[in-house]
Design a protein around this motif. Structure first.
Motif, PDB file in Angstrom:
ATOM      1  N   GLY A   4     -12.122  13.049   9.680  1.00 38.30           N
ATOM      2  CA  GLY A   4     -11.298  14.010   8.957  1.00 38.30           C
ATOM      3  C   GLY A   4     -10.249  14.679   9.831  1.00 38.30           C
ATOM      4  O   GLY A   4      -9.698  15.700   9.455  1.00 38.30           O
ATOM      5  N   LYS A   6      -6.769  15.510  11.441  1.00 46.33           N
ATOM      6  CA  LYS A   6      -5.409  15.408  10.935  1.00 46.33           C
ATOM      7  C   LYS A   6      -4.502  14.850  12.018  1.00 46.33           C
ATOM      8  O   LYS A   6      -4.615  15.192  13.183  1.00 46.33           O
ATOM      9  CB  LYS A   6      -4.903  16.777  10.502  1.00 46.33           C
ATOM     10  N   ARG A   7      -3.615  13.981  11.592  1.00 46.46           N
ATOM     11  CA  ARG A   7      -2.631  13.407  12.497  1.00 46.46           C
ATOM     12  C   ARG A   7      -1.481  14.393  12.650  1.00 46.46           C
ATOM     13  O   ARG A   7      -0.972  14.943  11.687  1.00 46.46           O
ATOM     14  CB  ARG A   7      -2.106  12.090  11.941  1.00 46.46           C
ATOM     15  N   ASN A  96       2.654   5.075   4.954  1.00 46.98           N
ATOM     16  CA  ASN A  96       2.015   6.322   5.353  1.00 46.98           C
ATOM     17  C   ASN A  96       2.023   7.366   4.236  1.00 46.98           C
ATOM     18  O   ASN A  96       1.679   8.514   4.466  1.00 46.98           O
ATOM     19  CB  ASN A  96       2.692   6.889   6.599  1.00 46.98           C
ATOM     20  N   ARG A  98       0.762   8.482   0.280  1.00 44.65           N
ATOM     21  CA  ARG A  98      -0.128   8.277  -0.871  1.00 44.65           C
ATOM     22  C   ARG A  98       0.511   8.979  -2.068  1.00 44.65           C
ATOM     23  O   ARG A  98       0.830  10.171  -2.005  1.00 44.65           O
ATOM     24  CB  ARG A  98      -1.515   8.866  -0.598  1.00 44.65           C
ATOM     25  N   ILE A 122      -0.446  10.515   4.622  1.00 49.61           N
ATOM     26  CA  ILE A 122      -1.838  10.185   4.901  1.00 49.61           C
ATOM     27  C   ILE A 122      -2.301  10.804   6.223  1.00 49.61           C
ATOM     28  O   ILE A 122      -1.598  10.744   7.226  1.00 49.61           O
ATOM     29  CB  ILE A 122      -2.029   8.656   4.899  1.00 49.61           C
ATOM     30  N   ASN A 123      -3.483  11.396   6.197  1.00 47.65           N
ATOM     31  CA  ASN A 123      -4.171  11.981   7.353  1.00 47.65           C
ATOM     32  C   ASN A 123      -3.451  13.159   7.991  1.00 47.65           C
ATOM     33  O   ASN A 123      -3.686  13.465   9.152  1.00 47.65           O
ATOM     34  CB  ASN A 123      -4.432  10.921   8.434  1.00 47.65           C
ATOM     35  N   THR A 124      -2.566  13.822   7.264  1.00 46.96           N
ATOM     36  CA  THR A 124      -1.858  14.959   7.853  1.00 46.96           C
ATOM     37  C   THR A 124      -2.071  16.261   7.085  1.00 46.96           C
ATOM     38  O   THR A 124      -1.858  17.324   7.632  1.00 46.96           O
ATOM     39  CB  THR A 124      -0.345  14.704   7.912  1.00 46.96           C
TER      40      THR A 124
END
Length: 135
Positions: A4, A6-7, A96, A98, A122-124
């Motif tokens: 989980g 975050k980038r 990148n 969604r 995504i992932n941020t």
């Protein structure tokens, strides 16, 4: 390994470093820079929606081709096809992102469509919205 996590885009941590180019251009030959990844992706999406297929040199399939669509008769079948096509193209060209929601609103009396795209990077944890009207 952190789950989980975050980038964080390293260039976003440098306030004076430009990431991309802002759209629309304000004068002939004048480009304004964007300084965050969120703004750069938003402008890239606007560029995607405003580009017709075959306009981009060496990448003639890039673009949403929306200007060609506005001369078609606006029906629910056409809108559903356009929605599926946009989602497929965004998945192909913006890996990148969604798509959280995609709405296409119509005003047939004015031969106008409005596209509202809510998306996440995504992932941020970064979310944003793009709204564009074609007439």
């Amino acid at each position: 390994m952190a789950f989980g996590a975050k980038r964080i885009f390293p260039i976003d941590q440098k306030p004076g470093t430009a990431v991309g180019i802002s759209i629309p251009f304000n004068a002939s030959g004048v480009f304004f820079s964007t300084y965050t990844t969120k703004d750069a992706i938003r402008n890239n999406l606007l560029n995607f929606f405003l580009t017709n297929k075959t306009e981009r040199y060496l990448n003639n399939q890039f673009g949403a081709d929306l200007r060609a669509f506005i001369f078609e008769q606006i029906t629910n079948d056409n809108l559903n096809f356009l929605k599926e096509d946009i989602q497929t193209l965004i998945t192909q060209y913006f890996t990148n992102i969604r798509v959280d929601s995609l709405n296409i609103n119509q005003q047939p009396d004015y031969n106008e469509i409005t596209i509202e795209l809510n998306y996440s990077i995504i992932n941020t944890g970064i979310t944003d919205q793009v709204q564009i009207t074609f007439a």
